[in-house]
Design a protein around this motif. Structure first.
Motif, mmCIF file in Angstrom:
data_model
loop_
_atom_site.group_PDB
_atom_site.id
_atom_site.type_symbol
_atom_site.label_atom_id
_atom_site.label_comp_id
_atom_site.label_asym_id
_atom_site.label_seq_id
_atom_site.Cartn_x
_atom_site.Cartn_y
_atom_site.Cartn_z
ATOM 1 N N GLY A 268 -10.861 -0.761 3.647
ATOM 2 C CA GLY A 268 -11.603 0.711 4.250
ATOM 3 C C GLY A 268 -11.144 0.963 5.973
ATOM 4 O O GLY A 268 -12.013 2.073 5.953
ATOM 5 N N ASP A 269 -11.786 -0.744 6.139
ATOM 6 C CA ASP A 269 -12.005 -0.558 8.032
ATOM 7 C C ASP A 269 -11.464 -1.181 8.439
ATOM 8 O O ASP A 269 -11.730 -2.300 9.313
ATOM 9 C CB ASP A 269 -13.135 -1.080 7.747
ATOM 10 C CG ASP A 269 -14.063 -0.741 8.767
ATOM 11 O OD1 ASP A 269 -13.815 -0.241 10.103
ATOM 12 O OD2 ASP A 269 -15.167 -1.715 9.326
ATOM 13 N N ASN A 270 -9.790 -1.285 7.917
ATOM 14 C CA ASN A 270 -8.733 -1.699 8.429
ATOM 15 C C ASN A 270 -7.954 -0.837 9.413
ATOM 16 O O ASN A 270 -6.865 -1.551 10.335
ATOM 17 C CB ASN A 270 -7.899 -2.594 8.007
ATOM 18 C CG ASN A 270 -9.265 -3.973 7.406
ATOM 19 O OD1 ASN A 270 -9.304 -4.184 7.749
ATOM 20 N ND2 ASN A 270 -9.017 -3.783 5.702
ATOM 21 N N GLY A 271 -8.069 0.609 10.276
ATOM 22 C CA GLY A 271 -7.462 0.960 10.859
ATOM 23 C C GLY A 271 -6.163 1.268 10.587
ATOM 24 O O GLY A 271 -5.229 1.734 11.780
ATOM 25 N N ASP A 272 -5.665 1.631 9.331
ATOM 26 C CA ASP A 272 -4.390 1.174 8.397
ATOM 27 C C ASP A 272 -4.403 2.392 7.664
ATOM 28 O O ASP A 272 -5.229 3.163 7.770
ATOM 29 C CB ASP A 272 -4.136 -0.073 7.929
ATOM 30 C CG ASP A 272 -4.945 -0.178 7.420
ATOM 31 O OD1 ASP A 272 -5.445 0.401 6.828
ATOM 32 O OD2 ASP A 272 -4.379 -1.048 6.446
ATOM 33 N N GLU A 273 -2.905 3.007 7.143
ATOM 34 C CA GLU A 273 -3.356 3.927 6.403
ATOM 35 C C GLU A 273 -4.634 3.926 5.221
ATOM 36 O O GLU A 273 -3.812 4.712 4.809
ATOM 37 C CB GLU A 273 -1.980 3.645 5.670
ATOM 38 C CG GLU A 273 -1.658 3.307 4.414
ATOM 39 C CD GLU A 273 -0.853 1.685 5.368
ATOM 40 O OE1 GLU A 273 -1.338 1.244 6.750
ATOM 41 O OE2 GLU A 273 -0.001 0.852 4.144
ATOM 42 N N HIS A 274 -4.968 2.701 5.140
ATOM 43 C CA HIS A 274 -5.668 3.100 3.878
ATOM 44 C C HIS A 274 -7.713 3.094 4.034
ATOM 45 O O HIS A 274 -8.185 2.769 3.579
ATOM 46 C CB HIS A 274 -5.782 1.582 2.903
ATOM 47 C CG HIS A 274 -4.390 1.860 2.219
ATOM 48 N ND1 HIS A 274 -4.115 0.531 2.292
ATOM 49 C CD2 HIS A 274 -3.711 2.181 2.130
ATOM 50 C CE1 HIS A 274 -2.310 0.717 1.692
ATOM 51 N NE2 HIS A 274 -2.451 1.924 1.202
ATOM 52 N N ASP A 275 -7.597 3.609 5.490
ATOM 53 C CA ASP A 275 -9.158 2.735 6.588
ATOM 54 C C ASP A 275 -9.623 3.971 6.113
ATOM 55 O O ASP A 275 -8.791 5.317 5.752
ATOM 56 C CB ASP A 275 -8.526 3.094 8.142
ATOM 57 C CG ASP A 275 -9.648 2.664 8.700
ATOM 58 O OD1 ASP A 275 -10.156 1.810 9.177
ATOM 59 O OD2 ASP A 275 -11.109 3.689 8.171
ATOM 60 N N ASN A 276 -11.180 4.233 5.746
ATOM 61 C CA ASN A 276 -11.242 5.259 5.126
ATOM 62 C C ASN A 276 -12.566 5.642 5.836
ATOM 63 O O ASN A 276 -13.352 6.538 5.886
ATOM 64 C CB ASN A 276 -12.028 4.330 3.634
ATOM 65 C CG ASN A 276 -10.942 4.566 2.576
ATOM 66 O OD1 ASN A 276 -10.833 5.584 2.175
ATOM 67 N ND2 ASN A 276 -11.981 3.751 1.188
ATOM 68 N N LYS A 277 -12.423 5.657 7.357
ATOM 69 C CA LYS A 277 -13.892 5.948 8.330
ATOM 70 C C LYS A 277 -13.509 7.775 8.247
ATOM 71 O O LYS A 277 -14.378 8.599 8.430
ATOM 72 C CB LYS A 277 -13.901 5.390 9.628
ATOM 73 C CG LYS A 277 -14.169 3.954 9.036
ATOM 74 C CD LYS A 277 -13.887 3.566 10.496
ATOM 75 C CE LYS A 277 -13.014 3.010 11.188
ATOM 76 N NZ LYS A 277 -12.613 2.312 10.809
ATOM 77 N N GLY A 278 -12.510 8.498 7.992
ATOM 78 C CA GLY A 278 -11.896 9.444 8.762
ATOM 79 C C GLY A 278 -12.752 10.132 7.456
ATOM 80 O O GLY A 278 -12.958 11.457 7.395
ATOM 81 N N LEU A 279 -12.248 9.445 5.882
ATOM 82 C CA LEU A 279 -12.852 10.383 5.230
ATOM 83 C C LEU A 279 -13.743 10.413 4.951
ATOM 84 O O LEU A 279 -14.924 11.504 4.297
ATOM 85 C CB LEU A 279 -11.713 9.617 3.486
ATOM 86 C CG LEU A 279 -10.310 9.308 3.750
ATOM 87 C CD1 LEU A 279 -10.038 8.790 2.649
ATOM 88 C CD2 LEU A 279 -9.454 11.015 3.280
#
Length: 707
Positions: A268-279
């Motif tokens: 969830g912390d790879n700067g891609d479409e699955h990154d969760n930080k914005g969520l």
């Protein structure tokens, strides 16, 4: 889940006749014990079943809210408890499968349905006519000759409605409903992102050089993981905790340990479409707004108002009381690991991906104990026998495996549970293995909750673990920690199975969040007892019981590395509280906030949070443990002190104490105030010093080192 809805229907409950035979949710389930007909349920059945379930539930709630008769307990509270049967049935099956056996179709449906279901529940909790009836009964509850359970139901449902915004003005209700729907979508996205990262990563081990240091049981698990992913003859490490932790513990390849560890903590912390930080930023901000609408300065204040802790300050006080002793012990442990590396000629500074590796070496040196010596005595099947034996000795229940019943995966085993008189108690589903379609971790859930309002409806409970399969035909061997996890989840399972209440709203594990872990954590103590280990810890090849010498070593080493384990847990719990103590998250930088919080705490650089924020599903995949991850330690005060009662009796199955534990905790559901329930069992309030003793966090001995 459905607000104040009844649990899934029993096998005799007819769910409708329209298009009989086409959608299993619209027909009578003629399966043994009303087990869902998993062999007939397809992804395309869920959306129409949810839609009909919501329509029926809306009509039932409308009839209750607009009933021209004077509000009574029966025509309001009991009527609510009887409502939503179809919707609850569908939801129980869907959300269990979404966690334990998902696929692309289910994930798509889940994302689409999340805001729809949130809207449905908001419309109920914010219905002014319905709340007026609830409030009318609540205000005169003391004069209605209600039973203790009925009064508790009135108070809990009334509080639920108030906390859901029932007393807010209309414009605030509308905003709260919008927030709830958005949070449902964001939480679902968060969970799916974590699973996507877990599914996409695999570390392939190529040849003996990559396998260096790995004992046979780890190699077998890696081979099976590869075979499950269509790579027969290969070896693969996945991001399942039961796969990666043994690899980090035994692999001699420091470069591969680093690669695997960094992938694990970067979910969830790879700067891609699955990154969760914005969520996370959006979730935290919406939770703040939700709390403000309800009159609380922070989400933590709002969430903890309905817990045993009551305030964030009380929860934090407990965590910080343990934090400094844990850090001191962790520093001592780090020094031992550093010395071990030096003795081996390694000119390195211990890093997070080194900790488990050198801790295992220190454990072997200090206690003459290594994991590969222990695991042959901890067969999964024998540990399952051990937990069934424990339940039988404590509560008189028996478990008999069911054959020829529908199950959702070949991995699942089903059992009928009976009481000491041979009466049916529950169905228990045991789902112990990791697979790509299953989220990581371990958890308990139910396909049907116990109740007596609509007849003697017995529960269907499931335990999920993520143990690695061994080679085909070979026994599955557990670590001692795995055995603890097995007992932990079984404690939750027993809490659901032994429930003996009238109203579904109060059934099973429907208790305050920081009390729900008490039954699970107290059961862990039994797996550590010599009476259990000598009987069930037998060698998978020789069948001989574990030698007393090895058993003594295991028990002596029980608190080894507890500084590390406590620090990684506490860091997660404290970061969770800090996120939810914010009053504004519009400019939140998740990575910086996490790092700054840990720096302020003095987090050891060699240890990483047990759950880094971008993959912290407990906290961001729904509201369950949000601002509440502390509850594991809160409950540990209870479980450590509670098991002391059995030790004081000199009998870990003391009949009198067992009955008190059953009457006040395991069968009582949410019918009692948690502290009252505990005092009725223990005879007094808990003492926190039992927790420190249990974790071995009394002041360390001076000059301790590697022996």
């Amino acid at each position: 889940m459905v607000l104040a809805a009844a649990p899934a229907a029993a096998a005799t409950q007819t769910k409708g006749t329209e298009k009989a035979g086409t959608n299993p949710f619209f027909t009578e389930w003629k399966t043994p014990f009303g087990i869902p007909p998993f062999d007939k349920i397809k992804p395309e059945h869920f959306t129409p079943a949810f839609e009909r379930g919501m329509e029926q539930h809306k009509a039932e709630i409308k009839a209750i809210a607009e009933n021209p008769e004077k509000p009574t307990f029966a025509n309001t509270f009991e009527a609510m408890e009887r409502s939503g049967v179809l919707l609850t049935d569908v939801a129980n099956v869907f959300f269990n499968l979404s966690s334990s056996n998902t696929n692309d179709e289910l994930e798509k449906i889940q994302l689409e349905l999340a805001p729809v279901l949130a809207k449905h529940n908001s419309e109920i909790s914010l219905n002014p006519k319905l709340f007026a009836r609830i409030d009318a009964i609540y205000q005169k509850r003391d004069s209605l000759n209600l039973t203790a359970e009925q009064k508790r139901l009135v108070e809990r449902i009334h509080l639920n409605f108030v906390r859901a915004g029932a007393q807010l003005p209309e414009e605030k209700k509308q905003r709260l409903a919008a927030i709830t729907q958005k949070l449902a979508t964001l939480s679902t996205q968060f969970s799916q992102n974590v699973l996507a990262d877990e599914k996409s990563f695999k570390l392939e081990l190529d040849g003996e050089r990559d396998l260096a240091g790995l004992p046979e049981f780890v190699r077998q698990a890696a081979a099976q993981a590869a075979a499950d992913r269509g790579m027969p003859g290969k070896y693969v490490v996945t991001l399942s905790r039961s796969s990666i932790e043994p690899f980090l513990t035994f692999s001699d390849r420091r470069d591969l340990r680093e690669k695997a560890f960094k992938a694990w903590i970067s979910r969830g912390d790879n700067g891609d479409e699955h990154d969760n930080k914005g969520l996370i930023k959006e979730i935290v901000q919406l939770r703040i707004e939700r709390a403000n609408l309800m009159g609380y300065p922070t989400f933590a204040d709002y969430k903890l108002a309905d817990t045993m802790a009551k305030t964030p300050a009380a929860a934090e006080e407990l965590l910080l009381k343990v934090w400094e002793p844990a850090k001191a012990r962790a520093a001592q442990e780090r020094d031992m690991l550093q010395e071990m590396a030096r003795q081996e000629g390694q000119n390195i500074e211990i890093q997070p991906w080194d900790w488990r590796y050198y801790a295992e070496k220190v454990r072997k040196a200090k206690f003459d104990l290594d994991e590969s010596e222990v695991k042959p005595y901890f067969q999964l099947d024998k540990m399952v026998e051990a937990m069934f034996y424990t339940a039988n000795q404590l509560f008189g229940v028996t478990f008999t495996e069911l054959k020829d019943v529908p199950l959702y995966s070949p991995d699942v085993r089903a059992y009928e549970v009976k009481d000491k008189n041979g009466k049916h108690v529950a169905v228990f589903l045991s789902d112990n293995f990791a697979r790509p379609s299953k989220r990581s971790g371990a958890w308990m859930s139910s396909y049907r909750d116990q109740e007596k309002l609509r007849g003697d409806i017995r529960p269907i409970v499931v335990n999920n673990n993520n143990f690695n399969k061994g080679a085909p035909g070979a026994p599955v061997l557990l670590s001692f920690d795995d055995a603890n996890t097995l007992f932990h989840e079984f404690g939750h399972g027993l809490h659901g199975m032994l429930s003996d209440v009238t109203y579904p709203y109060l059934s099973g594990t429907s208790v305050l969040r920081d009390f729900v872990e008490f039954p699970s954590q107290v059961l862990e103590h039994w797996v550590e007892q010599p009476e259990i280990l000598q009987k069930f810890a037998v060698h998978y090849q020789t069948g001989k019981p574990i030698p007393k010498e090895l058993l003594d070593k295991i028990l002596a080493a029980r608190n080894f590395n507890q500084g590390f384990a406590t620090v990684e847990y506490l860091a997660s719990a404290l970061v969770d509280l800090e996120f939810h103590a914010l009053k504004d998250a519009k400019d939140l930088d998740v990575s910086r906030f996490e790092a700054d919080t840990l720096k302020k705490l003095g987090m050891p650089k060699e240890i990483v949070m047990r759950h880094r924020s971008p993959a912290f599903s407990h906290v961001f995949s729904g509201d369950g443990y949000s601002a509440g991850y502390y509850s594991y330690m809160w409950a540990e005060v209870l479980d450590a002190d509670g098991f002391d009662a059995f030790k004081e009796k000199g009998n870990i199955f003391d009949p009198e104490l067992s009955k008190k534990l059953y009457d006040n905790v395991f069968s009582a559901g949410g019918t009692k105030e948690p502290m009252d329930a505990y005092i009725n069992f223990r005879g007094r309030e808990p003492k926190v010093d039992a927790l420190l003793r249990n974790r071995g966090l009394t002041p360390p001995e001076p000059n301790a080192g590697v022996n």
